[in-house]
Write a protein that holds these residues in place. Structure first.
Motif, PDB file in Angstrom:
ATOM      1  N   ARG A   3       0.892  -1.184   0.000  1.00 52.30           N
ATOM      2  CA  ARG A   3       0.000   0.000   0.000  1.00 52.30           C
ATOM      3  C   ARG A   3       0.922   1.224   0.000  1.00 52.30           C
ATOM      4  NH1 ARG A   3      -4.917   2.373   1.144  1.00 52.30           N
ATOM      5  NH2 ARG A   3      -5.127   3.569   3.096  1.00 52.30           N
ATOM      6  N   VAL A   4       0.768   2.082  -1.019  1.00 48.41           N
ATOM      7  CA  VAL A   4       1.717   3.170  -1.288  1.00 48.41           C
ATOM      8  C   VAL A   4       1.147   4.534  -0.891  1.00 48.41           C
ATOM      9  CG1 VAL A   4       2.895   4.415  -3.151  1.00 48.41           C
ATOM     10  CG2 VAL A   4       2.823   1.913  -3.199  1.00 48.41           C
ATOM     11  N   LEU A  42       3.140   9.432 -12.037  1.00 52.58           N
ATOM     12  CA  LEU A  42       3.285   8.220 -11.210  1.00 52.58           C
ATOM     13  C   LEU A  42       1.920   7.729 -10.734  1.00 52.58           C
ATOM     14  CD1 LEU A  42       6.341   8.602  -8.810  1.00 52.58           C
ATOM     15  CD2 LEU A  42       5.655   6.528 -10.032  1.00 52.58           C
ATOM     16  N   ALA A  43       1.041   8.650 -10.370  1.00 50.84           N
ATOM     17  CA  ALA A  43      -0.300   8.254  -9.900  1.00 50.84           C
ATOM     18  C   ALA A  43      -1.007   7.433 -10.973  1.00 50.84           C
ATOM     19  CB  ALA A  43      -1.112   9.491  -9.531  1.00 50.84           C
ATOM     20  N   GLN A  44      -0.851   7.872 -12.214  1.00 52.46           N
ATOM     21  CA  GLN A  44      -1.472   7.158 -13.345  1.00 52.46           C
ATOM     22  C   GLN A  44      -0.842   5.767 -13.490  1.00 52.46           C
ATOM     23  OE1 GLN A  44      -4.143   8.764 -14.969  1.00 52.46           O
ATOM     24  NE2 GLN A  44      -4.403   6.601 -15.478  1.00 52.46           N
ATOM     25  N   ALA A  45       0.482   5.702 -13.379  1.00 52.65           N
ATOM     26  CA  ALA A  45       1.180   4.411 -13.550  1.00 52.65           C
ATOM     27  C   ALA A  45       0.798   3.436 -12.443  1.00 52.65           C
ATOM     28  CB  ALA A  45       2.692   4.644 -13.546  1.00 52.65           C
ATOM     29  N   ILE A  67      -1.815  -0.961  -8.189  1.00 49.96           N
ATOM     30  CA  ILE A  67      -1.155  -0.871  -6.861  1.00 49.96           C
ATOM     31  C   ILE A  67      -1.949   0.095  -5.981  1.00 49.96           C
ATOM     32  CG2 ILE A  67       0.949  -0.123  -5.668  1.00 49.96           C
ATOM     33  CD1 ILE A  67       2.516  -1.020  -8.183  1.00 49.96           C
ATOM     34  N   GLU A  68      -2.339  -0.381  -4.802  1.00 47.45           N
ATOM     35  CA  GLU A  68      -3.151   0.434  -3.895  1.00 47.45           C
ATOM     36  C   GLU A  68      -2.356   1.671  -3.471  1.00 47.45           C
ATOM     37  OE1 GLU A  68      -4.591  -1.874  -0.621  1.00 47.45           O
ATOM     38  OE2 GLU A  68      -5.867  -0.249   0.129  1.00 47.45           O
ATOM     39  N   THR A  69      -2.903   2.860  -3.758  1.00 45.93           N
ATOM     40  CA  THR A  69      -2.138   4.102  -3.586  1.00 45.93           C
ATOM     41  C   THR A  69      -3.006   5.196  -2.982  1.00 45.93           C
ATOM     42  OG1 THR A  69      -0.779   3.593  -5.540  1.00 45.93           O
ATOM     43  CG2 THR A  69      -0.833   5.909  -4.826  1.00 45.93           C
ATOM     44  N   PRO A  84      -7.216   7.605  -4.748  1.00 48.26           N
ATOM     45  CA  PRO A  84      -7.692   8.321  -3.554  1.00 48.26           C
ATOM     46  C   PRO A  84      -6.657   9.353  -3.110  1.00 48.26           C
ATOM     47  CG  PRO A  84      -8.062   5.968  -3.330  1.00 48.26           C
ATOM     48  CD  PRO A  84      -7.264   6.148  -4.582  1.00 48.26           C
ATOM     49  N   THR A  85      -7.144  10.526  -2.717  1.00 47.19           N
ATOM     50  CA  THR A  85      -6.250  11.652  -2.442  1.00 47.19           C
ATOM     51  C   THR A  85      -6.565  12.273  -1.083  1.00 47.19           C
ATOM     52  OG1 THR A  85      -6.028  12.122  -4.803  1.00 47.19           O
ATOM     53  CG2 THR A  85      -5.501  13.938  -3.293  1.00 47.19           C
TER      54      THR A  85
END
Ligand code: 3Y8
Ligand code: NAP
Length: 248
Positions: free
Chosen positions: A2-3, A15-18, A24-26, A43-44
């Motif tokens: 979880r990033v 990076l968020a798009q990648a 990958i849970e981000t 999620p932000t």
């Protein structure tokens, strides 16, 4: 895995798009410095964590396993806090550090160590200065009010500017050379002051200063902790892949 992705740059948005595409849970994190930040595909959260202790507590509470620091090279406090939070409680940390912009032969390029030194490097005779460093440090140029300043800000200033002779342009990058050429010619710019942000999102003004033979006053980056570094998003994604194979 979880990033936590500490954002606020063009590459952080990429990076968020990648990470989204890789499933990958981000969680993307903004400081909340602008009124309407770019919307991200993951999620932000917005706002500070409350120093190192607040970040440590957040990482534990949210069960973050990996932190990617993709903040701007001048966001030194955030990068320092991330280093001390992660290295003392076991989260894996990598910092995306975009290579600094470099002078080319023939450039009228002046490296300075600080924002104050950038102001001192301006001439005493009135000039037309593109002050492309945002709004946090404009007041440091009030000691040279004789210049006409072109200010590029993300949000309209809410208080009177500390510079008597200034034009404000409201814009958010990434910027391109055609627009920056038109902007700098329209204002008869003779000097550009910039932080050495690196990356592609704001390099246009450097390329235009080069093309037009305009003096470039470049503010050096602050020192940052000795964290694992990646020069680009591909390296970050490979690092995550290795980490995933390690089963963390
Ligand atoms: C809130 C997120 C993206 C792209 C935009 C990059 C590119 C433009 C270089 C110029 C230089 C400046 C400034 C700049 C750069 C990108 C990227 C980068 C410089 C946003 C963003 C946030 C911020 C905060 C803001 C600062 C200001 C600095 C404007 C979003 C747009 C001048 C830095 O009003 C304020 O208080 C603004 C504060 C910190 C520095 C300052 O002192 O004013 N960035 N910039 C982030 C958050 O809340 O966590 O609003 O969408 C992000 C970008 N800034 O994809 O987002 O990747 O480098 N941003 C400097 O380098 O001098 C602009 O105009 O040529
Ligand atoms: P900074 O001085 O390094 O950080 C000051 C405090 O702001 C940090 O201690 C933290 O508060 C909070 N913070 C910073 N970045 C954050 C993030 N991504 N998520 C959550 N909290 C954050 O930071 P800054 O220079 O003000 O930059 C703020 C944001 O603007 C960052 O996202 C950065 O990438 C972006 N940005 C900055 C510049 C610049 O010139 N500085 C240029 C472009 C973009 P707590 O201590 O409470 O956790």
């Amino acid at each position: 895995m979880r990033v936590l992705l500490l954002g606020g740059t063009t590459e952080a948005s990429q990076l968020a798009q990648a990470l989204k595409s890789a499933g990958i849970e981000t969680v993307f994190s903004y400081a909340g410095r602008t009124n309407a930040p770019v919307v991200q595909p993951v999620p932000t959260r917005v706002g500070g964590f409350g120093g190192v202790a607040g970040l440590r507590a957040y990482l534990r509470r949210e069960k973050i396993t990996h932190v990617i620091d993709a903040t701007h090279p001048f966001a030194a406090q955030m990068s320092t806090n991330a280093h001390f939070a992660c290295t003392t409680q076991g989260q894996a940390l990598i910092r995306l550090e975009r290579p600094a912009w470099q002078p080319h032969s023939g450039d009228d390029w002046h490296d300075v160590a600080t924002i104050e030194a950038a102001c001192a490097a301006l001439p005493d005779t009135p000039a037309h200065v593109f002050l492309a460093i945002g709004k946090m440090h404009i007041h440091k140029f009030a000691q040279k009010p004789q210049h006409h300043y072109l200010l590029r800000l993300v949000d309209a200033p809410q208080t009177p500017l500390p510079l008597p002779n200034a034009t404000v342009v409201i814009a958010r990058g990434p910027f391109d050379t055609a627009d920056d050429t038109a902007l700098m010619q329209a204002h008869g710019i003779t000097h550009v002051v910039a932080k050495n942000a690196g990356g592609c999102g704001a390099v246009a003004k450097v390329e235009v200063a080069r093309k037009l033979g305009i003096a470039m006053i470049m503010i050096a980056r602050p020192f940052l902790p000795d964290t694992l570094i990646a020069p680009d998003i591909e390296t970050v994604m490979r690092w995550l892949g290795h980490e995933a194979l390690r089963g963390v």
